[in-house]
Each structure stands twice: as C-alpha cells, then as structure tokens.
Scaffold this active site. Structure first.
Site, PDB file in Angstrom:
ATOM      1  N   SER A  26       2.330 -36.176 -20.271  1.00 40.36           N
ATOM      2  CA  SER A  26       3.328 -34.712 -20.746  1.00 40.36           C
ATOM      3  C   SER A  26       3.711 -34.200 -19.195  1.00 40.36           C
ATOM      4  O   SER A  26       2.848 -34.520 -18.093  1.00 40.36           O
ATOM      5  CB  SER A  26       2.365 -33.766 -21.369  1.00 40.36           C
TER       6      SER A  26
ATOM      7  N   TYR B   8      -5.807 -29.058 -22.735  1.00 43.68           N
ATOM      8  CA  TYR B   8      -4.769 -30.149 -22.776  1.00 43.68           C
ATOM      9  C   TYR B   8      -4.252 -30.506 -21.638  1.00 43.68           C
ATOM     10  O   TYR B   8      -4.106 -31.822 -21.410  1.00 43.68           O
ATOM     11  CB  TYR B   8      -3.455 -29.564 -24.091  1.00 43.68           C
TER      12      TYR B   8
END
Length: 280
Positions: A133, A146
């Site tokens: 990501s 995360y």
C-alpha cells in the site's frame, strides 16, 4: 511452452477477484483462494481452480502449494494479496490486535513465500508479488498498525529481491493508493467480526483522529483519486508477465503523488497533520 500457473490469496472481492479474472483472460492456470470458498465460487465457474486458504494456517499453506505442484508440476507466480486494515491510534490498539494484523499482512506472505521458493529455485524461474500500500512508505495518524505491517512487508520484499535474483526469481511490490473496493467496510471485520474500530480501547485522547477515520471517503473507497481494482490487477498481471518487472508499481495517481511525501521533511508533514486536526 507450458501454461503458467499462479496462486492468488484473498480472492473473495476487490483486487484479488479482479486479479484472478485478468489472469484467466491471459490464459494462466489460476488457483484462486480465500478463507471461505463460497466467496469465490463464481471464479470457479469462470475457470479458476478454487481452494480454501487461511494465510495464518501453515497446514493450509502447505496443502495448497503441494496441490499446485502435484497438478501443474511448477508454480510460476505467487500473489500475496490477502490482508486487512487495523485502524486506530497506536495507544488505543491492544497488542493482541497488532499481532492479528501482522499475522495476516506479514506472517501470511512470509509463510507462502517460504512454501513456494524451493519450487521456484528448482525451476530457476518465478515471480513473487506482494500487494502492499502507499501507506507502506508514508504513514499517517490513525493508520500506524496497518502501515507498520505494510512497512514490514516492503522491507522484507526489498531484502528478498536481492536474495533470490541469482535463481531467476523476481520479487515485486504493488503499492496502491485508494481503491474502489469494500476495503474500508471490511477493515477489521475479517478478523474481529465488527466495525472498523471494534476491539479498540478508546482512551478519549484522540477523538479528532476517530472523526477522520469515520469518514471512509478519506481513506479510499469513494474518495477522490480512487481507482478501480481492475487497475491494480492490471499492474499485477503486467509484473507477472514481464521478463524484467520493476521493483515497485504505484497504482494510481494518488499513490504516485503520495510516495513523494517520503522526501518531504518530517516537520513539514507533522505540521500538515496539525493543520488537518484544526479543521476537524
């Protein structure tokens, strides 16, 4: 020439599902996996071989990889796509939830990578694609756990790339920005079965951050600059099909712009976060 085979994790929706479909269009032998096989029945109808795979279960990993080797004799590409996002300020996230996050997003790809590498080394060819990501390179308040899992995945992939190059194996990172998927609705639901902040021990000190997290558009999904999952899937298939793939693929304009934030002085980024808080 043999028909190439690919193992894809997390195919129940979004990027994983689109990736399986695009590999099928390119006439690869596709092994599409998910924790719940009912979620991927339609991929089976399209021609994929479907299998149950929980990336936190080593026996699942071994069973699926062994099956591919038995049926295909080789494995040409692994796409580590399964993952979820744990949101919340660092203080408010219990350590057990941090462990769960890393078990799926970091240890899962590690289990699968270890399982396929002996076969790829033997065939002196293969591609391992890890779906990361943009927050794996630039972290934001409220996304630390995360982002930490994606930072770890990035570091491991960078190391892996140099380790396996001599065996004809490529290690690639896909770094999407916001994607038009159910990711924000599924955040934390995958493991904890509830809202994206279920299980959080709210201290009361970070309500402005929670206000931002409640705005799912700010995290992607329907937010500005979000791209369809097919765009990310195309980058994955291109990397798998390339004889010399790039080390990183930033999927979408937001991803390409955001990674430049690594070069902005920390004080400037912190000042920007402070400015955002004033308007919440």
């Amino acid at each position: 020439m043999h028909q190439k085979s690919v193992l894809i994790t997390g195919c129940s929706s979004g990027i994983g599902r689109e990736t399986a479909l695009q590999f099928l269009d390119e006439e690869w032998e596709v092994y599409a996996t998910a924790r719940n096989p009912a979620d991927i029945e339609t991929l089976g109808e399209r021609g994929a071989t479907i299998a149950t795979l929980d990336v936190t279960d080593q026996s699942d990993v071994d069973r699926v990889v062994d099956r591919i080797i038995d049926e295909q004799g080789r494995i040409d590409c692994l796409v580590n796509n399964a993952g979820y996002g744990q949101l919340g300020p660092i203080e408010d996230v219990p350590t057990e939830m941090v462990h769960d996050q890393f078990d799926v997003n970091v240890y899962g790809p590690h289990r699968l990578t270890r399982a396929v590498l002996p076969h790829m080394r033997a065939q002196e060819d293969g591609t391992i694609i890890n779906v990361s990501s943009v927050v794996g390179r630039v972290s934001f308040p409220g996304t630390g756990v995360y982002a930490g899992s994606k930072f770890a995945l990035e570091a491991m992939t960078d190391a892996l790339r140099g380790e396996v190059e001599a065996y004809g194996i490529d290690a690639v990172l896909i770094e999407p920005g916001p994607v038009e998927t159910q990711f924000t609705e599924r955040v934390d639901v995958e493991v904890n079965g509830g809202d994206k902040t279920d299980g959080i021990e709210r201290s009361g000190a970070y309500e402005t951050i929670y206000k931002l997290l409640d705005d799912t558009a700010a995290l992607g999904g329907s937010g500005p600059g979000a791209i369809p999952p097919a765009h990310v899937a195309a980058d994955i298939v291109n990397a798998a099909s390339s004889t010399k793939p790039r080390a990183r693929y930033q999927s979408g304009p937001v991803a390409r712009a955001t990674v430049l934030g690594r070069f902005v002085p920390d004080a400037w980024r912190d000042a920007l976060y402070g400015l955002v808080r004033k308007f919440l």
